[in-house]
Design an enzyme around this catalytic site. Structure first.
Site, PDB file in Angstrom:
ATOM      1  N   TRP A 166       0.867  -1.156   0.057  1.00 16.34           N
ATOM      2  CA  TRP A 166       0.090   0.108   0.094  1.00 16.34           C
ATOM      3  C   TRP A 166       0.992   1.169  -0.216  1.00 16.34           C
ATOM      4  O   TRP A 166       1.439   1.559   0.966  1.00 16.34           O
ATOM      5  CB  TRP A 166      -1.050   0.142   1.272  1.00 16.34           C
ATOM      6  CG  TRP A 166      -1.977  -1.272   1.255  1.00 16.34           C
ATOM      7  CD1 TRP A 166      -3.056  -1.194   0.555  1.00 16.34           C
ATOM      8  CD2 TRP A 166      -1.706  -2.396   1.553  1.00 16.34           C
ATOM      9  NE1 TRP A 166      -3.798  -2.341   0.563  1.00 16.34           N
ATOM     10  CE2 TRP A 166      -2.979  -3.394   1.313  1.00 16.34           C
ATOM     11  CE3 TRP A 166      -0.910  -3.147   2.147  1.00 16.34           C
ATOM     12  CZ2 TRP A 166      -3.027  -4.671   1.614  1.00 16.34           C
ATOM     13  CZ3 TRP A 166      -0.997  -4.559   2.460  1.00 16.34           C
ATOM     14  CH2 TRP A 166      -2.332  -5.165   2.219  1.00 16.34           C
ATOM     15  N   HIS A 183      -6.966   2.029   1.745  1.00 19.62           N
ATOM     16  CA  HIS A 183      -7.917   0.971   1.460  1.00 19.62           C
ATOM     17  C   HIS A 183      -8.833   1.149   2.547  1.00 19.62           C
ATOM     18  O   HIS A 183      -8.805   1.864   3.531  1.00 19.62           O
ATOM     19  CB  HIS A 183      -7.145  -0.582   1.642  1.00 19.62           C
ATOM     20  CG  HIS A 183      -6.682  -0.834   2.638  1.00 19.62           C
ATOM     21  ND1 HIS A 183      -6.123  -2.153   3.081  1.00 19.62           N
ATOM     22  CD2 HIS A 183      -6.353  -0.375   3.950  1.00 19.62           C
ATOM     23  CE1 HIS A 183      -5.512  -2.267   3.961  1.00 19.62           C
ATOM     24  NE2 HIS A 183      -5.635  -1.010   4.764  1.00 19.62           N
ATOM     25  N   ARG A 209      -3.397   6.524  -2.745  1.00 19.22           N
ATOM     26  CA  ARG A 209      -2.287   5.986  -2.537  1.00 19.22           C
ATOM     27  C   ARG A 209      -1.166   6.836  -3.402  1.00 19.22           C
ATOM     28  O   ARG A 209      -1.340   7.570  -4.289  1.00 19.22           O
ATOM     29  CB  ARG A 209      -2.180   4.652  -3.222  1.00 19.22           C
ATOM     30  CG  ARG A 209      -2.903   3.542  -2.375  1.00 19.22           C
ATOM     31  CD  ARG A 209      -2.959   2.150  -3.097  1.00 19.22           C
ATOM     32  NE  ARG A 209      -3.950   1.450  -2.405  1.00 19.22           N
ATOM     33  CZ  ARG A 209      -4.112   0.228  -2.634  1.00 19.22           C
ATOM     34  NH1 ARG A 209      -3.554  -0.451  -3.563  1.00 19.22           N
ATOM     35  NH2 ARG A 209      -5.216  -0.296  -1.907  1.00 19.22           N
ATOM     36  N   GLN A 223     -12.968   2.384  -2.699  1.00 17.82           N
ATOM     37  CA  GLN A 223     -13.325   0.907  -2.482  1.00 17.82           C
ATOM     38  C   GLN A 223     -14.615   0.727  -1.879  1.00 17.82           C
ATOM     39  O   GLN A 223     -15.195   1.668  -1.189  1.00 17.82           O
ATOM     40  CB  GLN A 223     -12.041   0.383  -1.826  1.00 17.82           C
ATOM     41  CG  GLN A 223     -10.742   0.198  -2.326  1.00 17.82           C
ATOM     42  CD  GLN A 223      -9.817  -0.472  -1.530  1.00 17.82           C
ATOM     43  OE1 GLN A 223      -9.886  -0.536  -0.175  1.00 17.82           O
ATOM     44  NE2 GLN A 223      -8.786  -1.093  -1.982  1.00 17.82           N
ATOM     45  N   VAL A 266      -6.358 -11.663   6.025  1.00 21.58           N
ATOM     46  CA  VAL A 266      -7.040 -12.986   5.915  1.00 21.58           C
ATOM     47  C   VAL A 266      -6.248 -14.021   5.929  1.00 21.58           C
ATOM     48  O   VAL A 266      -5.121 -14.063   5.471  1.00 21.58           O
ATOM     49  CB  VAL A 266      -7.936 -12.759   4.627  1.00 21.58           C
ATOM     50  CG1 VAL A 266      -9.104 -11.578   5.076  1.00 21.58           C
ATOM     51  CG2 VAL A 266      -7.149 -12.318   3.543  1.00 21.58           C
ATOM     52  N   ALA A 320     -14.159 -11.412   5.005  1.00 23.01           N
ATOM     53  CA  ALA A 320     -13.957  -9.725   4.485  1.00 23.01           C
ATOM     54  C   ALA A 320     -13.604  -9.968   3.074  1.00 23.01           C
ATOM     55  O   ALA A 320     -13.099 -10.854   2.491  1.00 23.01           O
ATOM     56  CB  ALA A 320     -13.007  -9.124   5.391  1.00 23.01           C
TER      57      ALA A 320
HETATM   58  N1  DAH Z   1      -7.671  -4.135   1.203  1.00 26.93           N
HETATM   59  C1  DAH Z   1      -7.346  -4.746   0.125  1.00 26.93           C
HETATM   60  C2  DAH Z   1      -6.576  -3.731  -0.676  1.00 26.93           C
HETATM   61  O1  DAH Z   1      -6.661  -2.625  -0.788  1.00 26.93           O
HETATM   62  C3  DAH Z   1      -8.421  -5.356  -0.654  1.00 26.93           C
HETATM   63  C4  DAH Z   1      -8.977  -6.617   0.234  1.00 26.93           C
HETATM   64  C5  DAH Z   1      -8.362  -7.846   0.232  1.00 26.93           C
HETATM   65  C6  DAH Z   1      -9.801  -6.370   1.267  1.00 26.93           C
HETATM   66  C7  DAH Z   1      -8.702  -8.937   0.931  1.00 26.93           C
HETATM   67  C8  DAH Z   1     -10.136  -7.356   2.230  1.00 26.93           C
HETATM   68  C9  DAH Z   1      -9.945  -8.740   1.884  1.00 26.93           C
HETATM   69  O2  DAH Z   1     -11.222  -7.335   2.952  1.00 26.93           O
HETATM   70  O3  DAH Z   1     -10.239  -9.566   2.696  1.00 26.93           O
HETATM   71  O4  DAH Z   1      -5.903  -4.124  -2.003  1.00 26.93           O
END
Ligand code: DAH
Length: 357
Positions: A166, A183, A209, A223, A266, A320
């Site tokens: 990120w 995010h 970002r 998002q 996760v 998630a």
């Molecule tokens: N936060 C991640 C991103 O910005 C995307 C994401 C991936 C969110 C997996 C989630 C997850 O909740 O389980 O690339």
């Protein structure tokens, strides 16, 4: 009345003719302008009647009174006729004006230009609506965020290489680390800190970002995060929920695919793809020949993340997901370049039909 043509150019016949002519012309007058001209022609200082009255002095004394009376009578007649005509002309002009200025209620009206919602706003509403019907609550959170929520609590410790994924924009601060959220995942933590399971939320929001801008990258974008935590929540629920979502958004016939992926918050992590709706899986330019289009990242919430918010990972499980909104719009409408969204160009923006607000 004079009996015969006078030697001096004024006979009763001539006065009758003059009267006839003047009255006839007056009948034709319909405007104040024409009326003024008529008045000047007959009754004005150089008008025919006036000239003749002035000429009386050169007439022989015997006819002078008679001619004078006749002319004065004519003058009076014309003045009365003039006053009467003036009243009519005023009415005629008023009527003409009313007609000219009347609103034609049968004409089709001019439509006021009503703007359209930004395509990203429309997509956020469409997606959150789908999840709302699946039982999710829509919540929002801060765009300026503590590093703790953006990273640490999501199992991304300082110095962890995953933090580089990120490319974060930092806000200068002497105390706690503060960032523009890269995010929407930090809201997972904020929501869980504040409530007990069951949790079912979706979180739309703007993210930032530190990114070189090109056709598929913007330094700010949107998002939508999703989170479900409860007893006995499984990956099958995740797959079923996402499949239903994808089919509502991209068509009932969509096939869906899970593949392993890694996100620190996760375990296991997956990427979720749908078969390409442009080639139906055959392989084309949009899907890069693979037949599949990845639309989001997801996974089972990491036990450490549950522990970080005080949930017992032995009792509760959850999943998630997070997806990019601009990407969804680009896929759904075939938009080739993410930069179109933020140039404020109405030729682009007004192409998106208005959905009821
Ligand atoms: N936060 C991640 C991103 O910005 C995307 C994401 C991936 C969110 C997996 C989630 C997850 O909740 O389980 O690339």
């Amino acid at each position: 009345m004079l009996s015969s043509p006078g030697r001096h150019g004024v006979s009763s016949g001539e006065i009758d003719q003059l009267r006839e002519r003047a009255l006839h012309e007056l009948q034709e007058v319909t405007t104040h302008e024409a009326l003024a001209q008529w008045h000047a022609r007959y009754l004005g200082r150089r008008g025919e009647i006036t000239q003749r009255l002035r000429g009386l002095g050169s007439l022989p004394a015997d006819v002078r009174p008679q001619v004078g009376r006749a002319l004065n009578a004519l003058k009076e007649t014309l003045e009365t006729a003039y006053a009467e005509r003036e009243r009519i002309v005023r009415e005629l002009e008023l009527a003409a004006r009313i007609e000219a200025e009347a609103v034609d209620v049968t004409l089709p009206g001019r439509r006021p230009a009503i703007g359209t919602l930004h395509p990203v706003t429309q997509m956020i509403r469409e997606v959150t609506d789908i999840f709302a019907h699946l039982g999710f609550q829509v919540v929002e959170g801060p765009e300026v965020e503590y590093g703790y929520y953006a990273f640490d609590a999501l199992n991304i410790p300082p110095e962890h290489p995953a933090r580089d994924v990120w490319d974060t924009i930092f806000i200068e601060s002497d105390q706690k680390e503060i960032v523009l959220r890269p995010h929407t995942s930090p809201m997972q933590i904020r929501v869980m800190e504040r409530r007990k399971p069951p949790v079912r939320v979706v979180v739309p929001g703007r993210c930032y970002r530190y990114e070189a801008v090109d056709a598929t990258h913007e330094w700010h974008f949107h998002q939508i995060e999703g989170l479900a935590v409860d007893e006995h929540i499984t990956m099958a629920d995740l797959k079923g929920t996402l499949a239903e979502f994808a089919r509502q958004l991209f068509g009932r016939e969509r096939r869906v695919r899970f593949r392993c992926d890694f996100f620190p918050f996760v375990e296991p992590g997956v990427d979720f793809a749908i078969d390409c709706m442009f080639c139906r899986g055959e392989g084309c330019r949009v899907c890069g020949g693979s037949g599949w289009i990845e639309i989001l990242g997801a996974g089972m919430v990491h036990p450490q993340v549950l522990r970080n918010v005080g949930y017992d990972p032995e009792r509760y499980t959850g999943w998630a997901f997070g997806m990019g909104v601009e990407r969804l719009v680009m896929l759904k409408y075939g938009v080739p370049d993410i930069r179109y969204f933020y140039q404020g160009d109405l030729r682009f923006l007004s192409q998106f039909e208005r959905i009821p607000i």
